[in-house]
Design a protein around this motif. Structure first.
Motif, mmCIF file in Angstrom:
data_model
loop_
_atom_site.group_PDB
_atom_site.id
_atom_site.type_symbol
_atom_site.label_atom_id
_atom_site.label_comp_id
_atom_site.label_asym_id
_atom_site.label_seq_id
_atom_site.Cartn_x
_atom_site.Cartn_y
_atom_site.Cartn_z
ATOM 1 N N ARG A 147 42.466 -42.519 -38.181
ATOM 2 C CA ARG A 147 42.429 -42.982 -36.790
ATOM 3 C C ARG A 147 43.798 -43.490 -36.347
ATOM 4 N N LEU A 148 44.824 -42.792 -36.810
ATOM 5 C CA LEU A 148 46.205 -43.139 -36.468
ATOM 6 C C LEU A 148 46.995 -41.863 -36.233
ATOM 7 N N ARG A 149 47.961 -41.945 -35.338
ATOM 8 C CA ARG A 149 48.878 -40.833 -35.125
ATOM 9 C C ARG A 149 50.019 -40.973 -36.124
ATOM 10 N N LEU A 150 50.133 -40.042 -37.051
ATOM 11 C CA LEU A 150 51.169 -40.097 -38.062
ATOM 12 C C LEU A 150 52.441 -39.381 -37.631
ATOM 13 N N ILE A 151 52.277 -38.299 -36.877
ATOM 14 C CA ILE A 151 53.416 -37.494 -36.456
ATOM 15 C C ILE A 151 53.233 -37.069 -35.004
ATOM 16 N N ASP A 152 54.228 -37.355 -34.189
ATOM 17 C CA ASP A 152 54.259 -36.829 -32.818
ATOM 18 C C ASP A 152 54.902 -35.453 -32.862
ATOM 19 N N ARG A 153 54.191 -34.442 -32.400
ATOM 20 C CA ARG A 153 54.716 -33.089 -32.500
ATOM 21 C C ARG A 153 54.562 -32.357 -31.173
ATOM 22 N N SER A 154 55.540 -31.515 -30.921
ATOM 23 C CA SER A 154 55.512 -30.639 -29.759
ATOM 24 C C SER A 154 55.957 -29.256 -30.225
ATOM 25 N N SER A 155 56.108 -28.353 -29.301
ATOM 26 C CA SER A 155 56.505 -26.994 -29.667
ATOM 27 C C SER A 155 57.938 -26.937 -30.182
ATOM 28 N N ARG A 156 58.726 -27.966 -29.880
ATOM 29 C CA ARG A 156 60.148 -27.921 -30.242
ATOM 30 C C ARG A 156 60.577 -29.003 -31.221
ATOM 31 N N SER A 157 59.812 -30.072 -31.368
ATOM 32 C CA SER A 157 60.284 -31.180 -32.193
ATOM 33 C C SER A 157 59.133 -31.848 -32.918
ATOM 34 N N LEU A 158 59.509 -32.667 -33.918
ATOM 35 C CA LEU A 158 58.540 -33.426 -34.701
ATOM 36 C C LEU A 158 59.145 -34.795 -34.978
ATOM 37 N N ARG A 159 58.354 -35.835 -34.769
ATOM 38 C CA ARG A 159 58.855 -37.191 -35.016
ATOM 39 C C ARG A 159 57.792 -37.992 -35.750
ATOM 40 N N ASP A 208 43.608 -34.688 -51.168
ATOM 41 C CA ASP A 208 44.220 -33.360 -51.187
ATOM 42 C C ASP A 208 45.121 -33.115 -49.985
ATOM 43 N N ASP A 209 44.950 -33.932 -48.929
ATOM 44 C CA ASP A 209 45.788 -33.761 -47.742
ATOM 45 C C ASP A 209 47.140 -34.469 -47.877
ATOM 46 N N LEU A 210 47.287 -35.342 -48.888
ATOM 47 C CA LEU A 210 48.534 -36.092 -49.031
ATOM 48 C C LEU A 210 49.741 -35.193 -49.293
ATOM 49 N N PRO A 211 49.669 -34.237 -50.239
ATOM 50 C CA PRO A 211 50.843 -33.393 -50.453
ATOM 51 C C PRO A 211 51.259 -32.610 -49.212
ATOM 52 N N VAL A 212 50.290 -32.263 -48.394
ATOM 53 C CA VAL A 212 50.599 -31.530 -47.165
ATOM 54 C C VAL A 212 51.369 -32.427 -46.204
ATOM 55 N N PHE A 213 50.878 -33.656 -46.018
ATOM 56 C CA PHE A 213 51.554 -34.602 -45.125
ATOM 57 C C PHE A 213 52.973 -34.902 -45.614
ATOM 58 N N VAL A 214 53.134 -35.138 -46.918
ATOM 59 C CA VAL A 214 54.447 -35.427 -47.486
ATOM 60 C C VAL A 214 55.388 -34.236 -47.283
ATOM 61 N N ALA A 215 54.885 -33.021 -47.462
ATOM 62 C CA ALA A 215 55.715 -31.831 -47.272
ATOM 63 C C ALA A 215 56.161 -31.696 -45.822
ATOM 64 N N VAL A 216 55.275 -32.001 -44.871
ATOM 65 C CA VAL A 216 55.629 -31.915 -43.450
ATOM 66 C C VAL A 216 56.777 -32.871 -43.134
ATOM 67 N N VAL A 217 56.701 -34.101 -43.680
ATOM 68 C CA VAL A 217 57.760 -35.082 -43.433
ATOM 69 C C VAL A 217 59.060 -34.645 -44.114
ATOM 70 N N LEU A 232 46.864 -31.898 -41.564
ATOM 71 C CA LEU A 232 47.511 -33.032 -40.907
ATOM 72 C C LEU A 232 46.580 -33.656 -39.871
ATOM 73 N N SER A 233 45.917 -32.824 -39.076
ATOM 74 C CA SER A 233 44.980 -33.326 -38.072
ATOM 75 C C SER A 233 43.796 -34.030 -38.735
ATOM 76 N N ARG A 234 43.320 -33.479 -39.831
ATOM 77 C CA ARG A 234 42.188 -34.079 -40.551
ATOM 78 C C ARG A 234 42.562 -35.466 -41.085
ATOM 79 N N LEU A 235 43.783 -35.588 -41.605
ATOM 80 C CA LEU A 235 44.244 -36.867 -42.141
ATOM 81 C C LEU A 235 44.390 -37.905 -41.033
ATOM 82 N N GLU A 236 44.961 -37.495 -39.906
ATOM 83 C CA GLU A 236 45.107 -38.422 -38.778
ATOM 84 C C GLU A 236 43.748 -38.845 -38.243
#
Length: 313
Positions: free
Chosen positions: A46-58, A6-15, A38-42
């Motif tokens: 046990r992997l960082r999928l997205i590096d995020r800060s207050s201003r950017s996402l990678r 159920d977390d997959l559509p959320v992750f795909v939408a974020v990307v 997203l945090s639950r999926l990571e």
């Protein structure tokens, strides 16, 4: 498997939306719910999928790899849902396609009201781009590509295969002598599609193999309609796919020249491609059938037009 499907559509939408806030709006969820998923999926992976800060996402390299698999899983889930819901006769849902700019404008766009009327349950998204094949795995269901197909993993369906012809505007011809040699032709080429701006562009002159050097001294444009406009305005001679010249030739706004200097038909070929490992869903099948139908109609119309070059190549 410790992560939740159920977390997959959320992750795909974020990307796809390039951000948690945008994904939350797209999904109609609170931002905190998206962030938690997203945090639950990571955590489960046990992997960082997205590096995020207050201003950017990678998206990380691991995130890119997981994103491709997530797209495939969701696509297969949608196809299974369509099948079990009995939607084979009434396609419904979102379908996306990448189209070259000229093909979209000249062939597809005029027929879109017909597609909408025929398939009211489909939400069509068109991505206009010259790089459709690179999007077909992750972002679109189907792509139309120009020229030869190199990716053997993609299933292909030929749509249009018109001739490349040399054309000039009547104003240009009134002021210039065309000549009859390859050198005469080269001297009058002022612009061409970027794909043809080669140091050794293969041609045939009365059946004999030759080449043109278009690597210098020409304007390069990645849109044949822009080249067409320039030629009609008196900007020399250029090569164009016949399917984009039918009306201007019939109306006298373009004139075909040098019919005995021919270029490869494959260069003007338009092909629909989609991943071979996917089932062809009812949604994608409806779109593909529509593209085949309108291209067949366009080819027939071009063959009937005055001065048609379709059957001479």
């Amino acid at each position: 498997m410790r992560w939740n499907l159920d977390d997959l559509p959320v992750f795909v939408a974020v990307v796809n939306q390039d951000g948690i806030s945008a994904a939350a709006r797209e999904l109609g969820m609170p931002k905190s719910t998206v962030s938690a998923a997203l945090s639950r999926l990571e955590g489960a992976l046990r992997l960082r999928l997205i590096d995020r800060s207050s201003r950017s996402l990678r998206v990380t390299a691991e995130g890119e790899a997981f994103f491709r698999q997530a797209q495939l899983i969701l696509e297969q889930a949608r196809e299974a849902d369509d099948l079990m819901a009995g939607l084979r006769s009434v396609p419904m849902g979102r379908v996306s396609v990448a189209l070259p700019p000229a093909f979209n404008l000249e062939v597809v766009a005029p027929r879109l009201p017909e597609f909408r009327a025929r398939h009211p349950g489909l939400d069509l998204e068109i991505v206009v781009t010259s790089h459709g094949a690179s999007l077909v795995r992750d972002r679109v269901d189907l792509a139309v590509v120009v020229g030869s197909l190199e990716d053997s993993e993609l299933v292909s369906r030929s749509l249009l295969e018109g001739a490349l012809i040399w054309v000039a505007g009547p104003r240009w011809l009134a002021d210039h002598r065309p000549g009859d040699t390859l050198e005469d032709l080269r001297a009058q080429i002022q612009a061409c599609e970027a794909r043809y701006a080669l140091r050794r562009l293969p041609v045939e002159v009365r059946g004999e193999a030759a080449h043109l050097d278009l690597s210098r001294g020409v304007i390069r444009v990645n849109d044949p309609l822009a080249v067409r406009r320039m030629v009609m305005a008196g900007g020399g001679v250029s090569m164009l796919p016949h399917q984009y010249c039918v009306e201007p030739l019939a109306e006298g706004r373009l004139v075909e020249v040098w019919p005995y200097i021919r270029l490869s038909r494959a260069s003007a070929r338009l092909t629909a491609v989609y991943p071979g490992r996917r089932l062809l869903s009812p949604r994608v099948r409806a779109l593909l059938d529509f593209l085949v139908e309108i291209c067949e109609a366009h080819t027939a119309r071009a063959a009937r037009a005055p001065g048609s070059a379709v059957n001479r190549s």
